[in-house]
Design a protein around this motif. Structure first.
Motif, PDB file in Angstrom:
ATOM      1  N   GLY A 605     -35.122 -15.434  -3.961  1.00 33.25           N
ATOM      2  CA  GLY A 605     -33.905 -15.255  -3.163  1.00 33.25           C
ATOM      3  C   GLY A 605     -32.643 -15.726  -3.870  1.00 33.25           C
ATOM      4  O   GLY A 605     -31.610 -15.924  -3.240  1.00 33.25           O
ATOM      5  N   LYS A 606     -32.694 -15.874  -5.194  1.00 31.25           N
ATOM      6  CA  LYS A 606     -31.524 -16.363  -5.939  1.00 31.25           C
ATOM      7  C   LYS A 606     -30.353 -15.396  -5.833  1.00 31.25           C
ATOM      8  O   LYS A 606     -29.247 -15.780  -5.471  1.00 31.25           O
ATOM      9  CB  LYS A 606     -31.887 -16.555  -7.430  1.00 31.25           C
ATOM     10  N   SER A 607     -30.649 -14.146  -6.159  1.00 32.03           N
ATOM     11  CA  SER A 607     -29.558 -13.164  -6.157  1.00 32.03           C
ATOM     12  C   SER A 607     -28.957 -13.025  -4.766  1.00 32.03           C
ATOM     13  O   SER A 607     -27.742 -12.891  -4.613  1.00 32.03           O
ATOM     14  CB  SER A 607     -30.072 -11.805  -6.627  1.00 32.03           C
ATOM     15  N   THR A 608     -29.803 -13.028  -3.776  1.00 29.39           N
ATOM     16  CA  THR A 608     -29.327 -12.904  -2.402  1.00 29.39           C
ATOM     17  C   THR A 608     -28.377 -14.049  -2.059  1.00 29.39           C
ATOM     18  O   THR A 608     -27.301 -13.842  -1.491  1.00 29.39           O
ATOM     19  CB  THR A 608     -30.525 -12.913  -1.438  1.00 29.39           C
ATOM     20  N   TYR A 609     -28.779 -15.255  -2.438  1.00 27.50           N
ATOM     21  CA  TYR A 609     -27.972 -16.440  -2.140  1.00 27.50           C
ATOM     22  C   TYR A 609     -26.599 -16.344  -2.809  1.00 27.50           C
ATOM     23  O   TYR A 609     -25.561 -16.549  -2.184  1.00 27.50           O
ATOM     24  CB  TYR A 609     -28.732 -17.680  -2.626  1.00 27.50           C
TER      25      TYR A 609
HETATM   26  N1  LIG Z   1     -32.586 -16.339   2.719  1.00 24.35           N
HETATM   27  C1  LIG Z   1     -33.501 -15.367   2.822  1.00 24.35           C
HETATM   28  N2  LIG Z   1     -34.200 -15.206   3.958  1.00 24.35           N
HETATM   29  C2  LIG Z   1     -35.123 -14.233   4.045  1.00 24.35           C
HETATM   30  N3  LIG Z   1     -35.411 -13.369   3.074  1.00 24.35           N
HETATM   31  C3  LIG Z   1     -34.763 -13.470   1.925  1.00 24.35           C
HETATM   32  C4  LIG Z   1     -33.769 -14.477   1.734  1.00 24.35           C
HETATM   33  N4  LIG Z   1     -33.280 -14.342   0.498  1.00 24.35           N
HETATM   34  C5  LIG Z   1     -33.930 -13.316  -0.064  1.00 24.35           C
HETATM   35  N5  LIG Z   1     -34.819 -12.789   0.786  1.00 24.35           N
HETATM   36  C6  LIG Z   1     -35.726 -11.668   0.513  1.00 24.35           C
HETATM   37  O1  LIG Z   1     -36.242 -11.803  -0.782  1.00 24.35           O
HETATM   38  C7  LIG Z   1     -36.021 -10.675  -1.567  1.00 24.35           C
HETATM   39  C8  LIG Z   1     -35.763 -11.061  -3.009  1.00 24.35           C
HETATM   40  O2  LIG Z   1     -34.598 -11.805  -3.118  1.00 24.35           O
HETATM   41  P1  LIG Z   1     -33.751 -11.876  -4.452  1.00 24.35           P
HETATM   42  O3  LIG Z   1     -33.639 -10.541  -5.070  1.00 24.35           O
HETATM   43  O4  LIG Z   1     -32.521 -12.588  -4.100  1.00 24.35           O
HETATM   44  O5  LIG Z   1     -34.674 -12.764  -5.369  1.00 24.35           O
HETATM   45  P2  LIG Z   1     -34.379 -13.299  -6.826  1.00 24.35           P
HETATM   46  O6  LIG Z   1     -34.719 -14.749  -6.819  1.00 24.35           O
HETATM   47  O7  LIG Z   1     -33.036 -12.950  -7.283  1.00 24.35           O
HETATM   48  O8  LIG Z   1     -35.475 -12.534  -7.666  1.00 24.35           O
HETATM   49  P3  LIG Z   1     -35.443 -12.149  -9.241  1.00 24.35           P
HETATM   50  O9  LIG Z   1     -35.604 -13.408 -10.001  1.00 24.35           O
HETATM   51  O10 LIG Z   1     -36.611 -11.236  -9.406  1.00 24.35           O
HETATM   52  O11 LIG Z   1     -34.130 -11.487  -9.500  1.00 24.35           O
HETATM   53  C9  LIG Z   1     -34.828 -10.019  -0.899  1.00 24.35           C
HETATM   54  O12 LIG Z   1     -34.847  -8.642  -1.097  1.00 24.35           O
HETATM   55  C10 LIG Z   1     -34.987 -10.375   0.545  1.00 24.35           C
HETATM   56  O13 LIG Z   1     -35.759  -9.403   1.215  1.00 24.35           O
END
Ligand SMILES: Nc1ncnc2c1ncn2[C@@H]1O[C@H](COP(=O)(O)OP(=O)(O)OP(=O)(O)O)[C@@H](O)[C@H]1O
Ligand SMILES: [Mg+2]
Length: 840
Positions: A605-609
Motif C-alpha cells: 500500500g505504499k503507492s496508495t499512501y
Molecule cells: N490503506 C489501504 N486500505 C485498504 N487497501 C489498500 C490500502 N492501501 C492499498 N490498498 C490495496 O492494496 C493494493 C496495492 O497497493 P499499492 O499499489 O499502494 O502497493 P505498493 O506497496 O505500492 O506495491 P508495489 O511495491 O508493488 O508498488 C491497492 O491496489 C489497494 O487495493
C-alpha cells in the motif's frame, strides 16, 4: 487542363478555394455540398463515399446537404478543416449563383453541440514564442472564455497540456514545439505583431487599453491573444461579440501540477486515457454543463491563497450543513441547460425557437433558485429576467419545430397580419369544399373533385364519361387514363392568394423570431453572469454532497509549514473497496519530519499512501472537503510526483531516462513549500545505480531543497538515511507473516520495514512451488553476501563510497599513488600487473 474546360462554376470554385487553401471546401450546389479536385479525392477516401467526375472531367465527391453534419463532424474530428460555402441567392436559370464561404469549421473553433463535450472547455490555444518568455492565449469560442498568460518556454508545453486544447495557432515557421496530437494552424508572422494584435483586441473590446482587464502590461501575451481572436473571427466570419473580456492569469497563482503529476495522480484521466477511476470521476456529480467545466478547472488549478480557499470552503459548508437546500437546489439545477453555450449560439444567430424555449424555461427558474439561497449565499442571487420569460412565452409556441424559416413558431395573437394570413390558409380547405360543391351543382358532374399537386397547384378533375359536360371556362392542364384535369381563372386567383399568404406568413414569423432573438441578444452578458453563478452554486453543492456521501471533513488550510492528517484515505481507491475496507492512515510532515522514507513489501500500500496525501492536498486547496477525519494543510506551491519506471508500464521504452529527466526537473524546480511524491525512483536500472541515485536525491532534497517529501522504496538500505538527518524518518506499511502467508495490515507505522516479503507476494500470485523454494534459498545466500558490504559505507560523507567495494578501494589507492610522469613503459606494465593481481 485546357482552358475551355473550365466552366464558370469551377472558376468560381477556384476563386473561393484560394481564400481557404488549407480547408476542404464544401461547395453548395443545390441540395448537395460538392468537393472537387484533391478535396474530392481526400473526402471520398476519408468518408468512404463515391468519387466521380463532373462533365468536364473534374473529380467530384459530394454529400447531401441535409446529412452533411455527420460528414463534417467526421472530417473535423479527423483533424481536417472544412470551409462551408453556401449559395447566397435563389438560383435563376442561365445565371451563376452567387456563393461565398460562410464559415470554416476547425477543431478549435467548433460550435456544433454534437462536436463538443459538454463537460469540457473546447480551447483554441495561441502561442507567441518570445525569446525570454512565451505568450499563451486560450480561447473557447463556444463559451466566450478567453484567458491569457506569459510563461517561460520550458513551462509552455506543460501548461498547454493542462488545458488540452483542440487546436494551436502559431506564427508560421515556429519550430521546437513537440506537440504531435494537436492540430496546428499557422498564421502569418505579422498577425502576431504586437501593435497589430493590440489594435485587434482594443477594437474588439472597444477599449483604449487592456489595463482594465489587467493585461495591459503583457507583450507576448497580447500577441498570442490578438492572433487567437483574429483566427477565431476569421474562421467563424463573425465578430464574436460574446467574447466580452480577456482574463489574464498566472501559472504561479495556483498550485502547479505538471504533466507527470496530473498523469501519475490520475486527476482527470488515467495514463490509458480512461476517465473512470480518476479523482474527477469521484467528484464529477455536477448537474449542469457549466458546473462540470468549472469543477474540472478547480481541480486542475487549486488555489494558493488561503483566504480564497476558505471562502470556497464556506460556500461548501453552507450546503454541507443543509442537505435539504442542497437536494432542492440540485433538483432545479439539473433542469438548467448549458446557458453559456446557448447564449453563445444566441449571439452568433445560431439558435432556433426550441433553444429560445429552453432559455425561457431556464430563466423562469431563477426566482425559484433565488428563493432557496440563504443570506450567506446572497452573492449568488441571480438577476430577474421574468420580463424576457413572459415575452418568450407570449411569442413562441410550446413546442416549435427545428427550422426557423418554415413557420409554426409564433403564437396566435402576437401579430395581426400574421393571424389574417394564417386565416387565409386555414380557410382554404373550407373554400375548396365550398368551391367543389358549387362546381358540381353548376356542371351537374357529381364525381367532380378539386385536388392539389406541386406541379401545377390546384386543379379540377373530371372523369372521362363526364367530359362532355365540362364548361367552356375550364382550361385543360393534364390528361390521365380515366380523367382529365382542368383549372379555372377563379381557382388560380385563389391559389395565388393562398400560396402568397403562406409564404408571407412564414417570412413574417421569421421576422418576428429574429426580432425577439435580437432583443434577447442584448441580455447575453447578464445571462452569462447568471450562468457563471449557477456554475459556482453547482460546484459548491456538488462538493458538499460528495463530502456528505463519502464522509469527508473540512480541513484547516493556512500558511503554516506543515501537513498533518488523521485517518486520511485515498478518495479513489476507497471507492473501489467495500465500505470500511480501506484502512485510513495518519501523516505528519513538518519541520521535524520532512522526508518520510516509506518501505514495505510489494502490494503493501505504499503507492496508495503516497498518492492519497497528494490528492488530499489538491482537494483541500481547491476548496473541497477531504477524505480524512481531521486535517491541517499548510499551503503547497507545487506537487511533484515521480513514479519509478518499473511501476509505470504505460510509458515508452526509454523509461529510465524519462524517469531521470523528471527527477532532474524536480531537483531543479522544487521549493521548500513543494510536496514531493517519489515512488520507487531508480528502480528502472541496476540495483546499485538505482540505490545510489535514490540516496543522492534524498540527500539533496534534505540539504538543499527542504521540500516535504514522501519516498517509497524497496531499497531497505535507504532506511539508513534516517541517521543522516533528524528530518528524515522511516515508516513502513505493516505486514504480518502468518505461517507461510503474508497479511497486509495497511497501517503506516514508524521504522523501516523489517523484511521484504517479495517471495511471499510471489507465492500469492501463484508462482510454482519449486520456484518459490529455490528463490528462498537464493535469497538466504544473497543476504549473507550482502551483510559483508553493508550499507554502512553509504553513510560516509563522500557519495562515491557507494561504488567502491573493499578490494576496489585498495586498487584505487595504489592507482592514486602512481606518478605517471616518472613511470617508464616497463614500470607501467609491472604496476598494471600488480594491480591486476590484487583483483585476483
Ligand atoms: N490503506 C489501504 N486500505 C485498504 N487497501 C489498500 C490500502 N492501501 C492499498 N490498498 C490495496 O492494496 C493494493 C496495492 O497497493 P499499492 O499499489 O499502494 O502497493 P505498493 O506497496 O505500492 O506495491 P508495489 O511495491 O508493488 O508498488 C491497492 O491496489 C489497494 O487495493
Ligand atoms: Mg507501488
Amino acid at each position: 487542363m485546357k482552358k475551355s474546360t473550365i466552366t464558370p462554376l469551377i472558376r468560381q470554385y477556384k476563386r473561393l478555394k484560394e481564400k481557404e487553401p488549407d480547408a476542404i471546401l464544401f461547395f453548395r450546389v443545390g441540395d448537395f455540398y460538392e468537393t472537387f479536385y484533391e478535396d474530392a479525392i481526400l473526402t471520398s477516401k476519408v468518408l468512404g463515399i463515391a468519387l466521380t467526375k463532373r462533365q468536364e472531367g473534374v473529380p467530384l465527391a459530394g454529400v447531401p446537404h441535409h446529412s452533411a453534419k455527420t460528414y463534417i463532424q467526421r472530417l473535423v474530428s479527423g483533424g481536417y478543416k472544412v470551409a462551408i460555402c453556401e449559395q447566397l441567392e435563389e438560383p435563376k436559370p442561365g445565371k451563376l449563383v452567387e456563393r461565398d464561404i460562410v464559415e470554416v469549421i476547425t477543431q478549435g473553433t467548433v460550435l456544433d453541440a454534437t462536436l463538443l463535450d459538454e463537460r469540457r472547455s473546447n480551447f483554441l490555444a495561441s502561442i507567441s514564442p518570445g525569446d525570454n518568455k512565451c505568450g499563451l492565449a486560450l480561447l473557447d469560442i463556444s463559451t466566450g472564455d478567453f484567458r491569457v498568460t506569459e510563461l517561460k518556454r520550458d513551462e509552455l508545453l506543460d501548461e498547454i497540456r493542462k488545458f488540452e486544447p483542440k487546436e494551436i495557432v502559431l506564427p508560421s515557421g515556429t519550430d521546437g514545439l513537440d506537440i504531435e496530437d494537436i492540430v496546428i494552424s499557422e498564421m502569418d508572422d505579422f498577425e502576431f505583431d504586437y501593435e497589430y494584435a493590440l489594435e485587434n483586441l482594443r477594437s474588439h473590446f472597444g477599449t483604449q487599453t487592456l489595463d482594465g482587464f489587467g493585461c495591459g502590461w503583457m507583450t507576448e501575451g497580447i500577441r498570442a491573444a490578438g492572433a487567437a481572436l483574429l483566427y477565431a473571427k476569421r474562421t467563424k466570419r463573425k465578430d464574436l461579440s460574446h467574447v466580452e473580456r480577456i482574463s489574464p492569469y498566472s501559472r504561479s497563482n495556483s498550485l502547479i501540477l505538471d504533466e507527470p503529476t496530473r498523469r501519475n495522480l490520475e486527476l482527470v484521466r488515467k495514463p490509458t486515457g480512461e476517465t473512470d477511476g480518476t479523482l474527477l470521476s469521484v467528484l464529477n456529480d455536477t448537474t449542469t454543463p457549466m458546473g462540470g467545466r468549472l469543477l474540472r478547472d478547480f481541480l486542475l488549478s487549486p488555489l494558493l491563497n488561503p483566504e480564497r480557499i476558505r471562502e470556497r470552503q464556506e460556500r461548501v459548508t453552507v450546503f454541507y450543513n443543509n442537505p435539504s437546500l442542497t437536494a432542492q437546489l440540485r433538483g432545479i439545477l439539473s433542469r438548467i441547460p448549458d446557458l453559456h453555450r446557448l447564449t453563445t449560439r444566441l449571439s452568433l444567430e445560431r439558435v432556433n425557437a426550441r433553444d429560445i424555449i429552453f432559455l425561457g424555461g431556464a430563466l423562469k427558474k431563477f426566482p425559484e433558485i433565488n428563493g432557496l439561497l440563504p443570506e450567506s449565499l446572497s452573492f449568488y442571487k441571480l438577476g430577474n429576467f421574468m420580463e424576457l420569460v413572459e415575452e418568450i412565452e407570449k411569442t413562441i409556441v410550446d413546442s416549435p419545430p427545428q427550422t426557423i424559416r418554415d413557420g409554426g413558431i409564433i403564437r396566435v395573437g402576437v401579430n395581426k397580419e400574421l393571424d389574417e394570413l394564417r386565416n387565409i390558409s386555414k380557410n382554404a380547405k373550407l373554400w375548396i369544399v365550398d368551391f367543389e360543391g358549387k362546381e358540381r351543382r353548376r356542371t351537374g358532374i357529381q364525381s367532380l373533385k378539386v385536388g392539389f399537386n406541386s406541379v401545377f397547384g390546384y386543379y379540377i378533375e373530371v372523369t372521362k364519361p363526364n367530359l362532355p359536360r365540362v364548361p367552356d371556362d375550364y382550361l385543360r392542364k393534364q390528361t390521365l387514363t380515366n380523367a382529365e384535369r382542368f383549372i379555372t381563372p377563379q381557382l388560380k386567383e385563389y391559389e395565388a392568394k393562398v400560396l402568397q399568404a403562406d409564404e408571407r406568413s412564414k417570412l413574417l414569423e421569421y421576422e418576428i423570431f429574429v426580432e425577439l432573438r435580437d432583443r434577447l441578444n442584448n441580455f447575453v452578458p447578464s445571462i452569462r453572469g447568471a450562468s457563471t453563478k449557477i456554475a459556482h452554486l453547482d460546484v459548491f453543492s456538488t462538493l458538499a454532497s460528495v463530502a456528505k456521501r463519502y464522509g469527508y471533513t473540512r480541513p484547516t488550510v493556512d500558511d503554516e509549514d506543515r501537513i498533518v492528517m488523521k485517518y486520511s484515505r485515498h478518495p479513489v481507491v476507497e471507492r473501489l473497496l467495500k465500505e470500511g475496507e480501506f484502512i485510513p492512515n495518519d501523516v505528519k510532515l513538518d519541520l521535524e519530519e520532512r522526508v518520510l522514507i516509506i518501505t514495505g513489501p510489494n502490494m503493501a500500500g505504499k503507492s496508495t499512501y503516497l498518492r492519497q496525501i497528494a490528492l488530499c492536498v489538491i482537494l483541500a486547496q481547491m476548496g473541497s472537503y477531504i477524505p480524512a477525519r481531521e486535517a491541517k494543510i499548510g499551503l503547497i506551491d507545487r506537487i511533484f510526483t515521480r513514479i519509478g519506471a518499473s511501476d509505470d508500464l504505460t510509458r515508452g521504452v526509454s523509461t529510465f531516462l524519462a524517469e531521470m529527466t523528471e527527477t532532474a526537473n524536480i531537483l531543479n524546480n522544487a521549493t521548500e513549500r513543494s510536496l514531493l511524491i517519489l515512488d520507487e525512483i531508480g528502480r528502472g536500472t541496476s540495483t546499485y545505480d538505482g540505490l545510489s541515485i535514490a540516496w543522492a536525491s534524498v540527500e539533496y532534497i534534505v540539504r538543499n531543497i527542504k521540500a516535504k517529501t514522501l519516498f517509497a522504496t524497496h531499497y531497505h538500505e535507504l532506511t539508513e538515511l534516517e541517521r543522516l538527518s533528524g528530518e528524515i524518518k522511516n515508516y513502513n506499511l505493516e505486514c504480518k507473516k502468518w505461517k507461510d502467508e503474508i497479511i497486509f495490515l495497511r497501517k503506516v507505522v514508524r521504522g523501516g520495514s523489517p523484511q521484504s516479503y517479495g517471495i511471499e507476494v510471489a507465492k500469492l500470485a501463484g508462482l510454482p512451488k519449486d520456484v518459490i523454494e529455490r528463490a528462498k534459498r537464493i535469497l538466504t545466500s544473497l543476504e549473507k553476501e550482502e551483510r559483508k558490504g553493508s550499507s554502512e559505507r553509504l553513510m560516509q560523507p563522500s557519495q562515491l563510497g557507494l561504488f567502491d567495494g573493499v578490494r576496489e578501494s585498495e586498487v584505487e589507492r595504489q592507482l592514486k599513488d602512481i606518478d605517471i610522469e616518472k613511470l617508464t613503459p616497463i614500470d607501467a606494465l609491472m604496476a598494471l600487473k600488480k594491480l591486476k593481481d590484487k583483483l585476483g
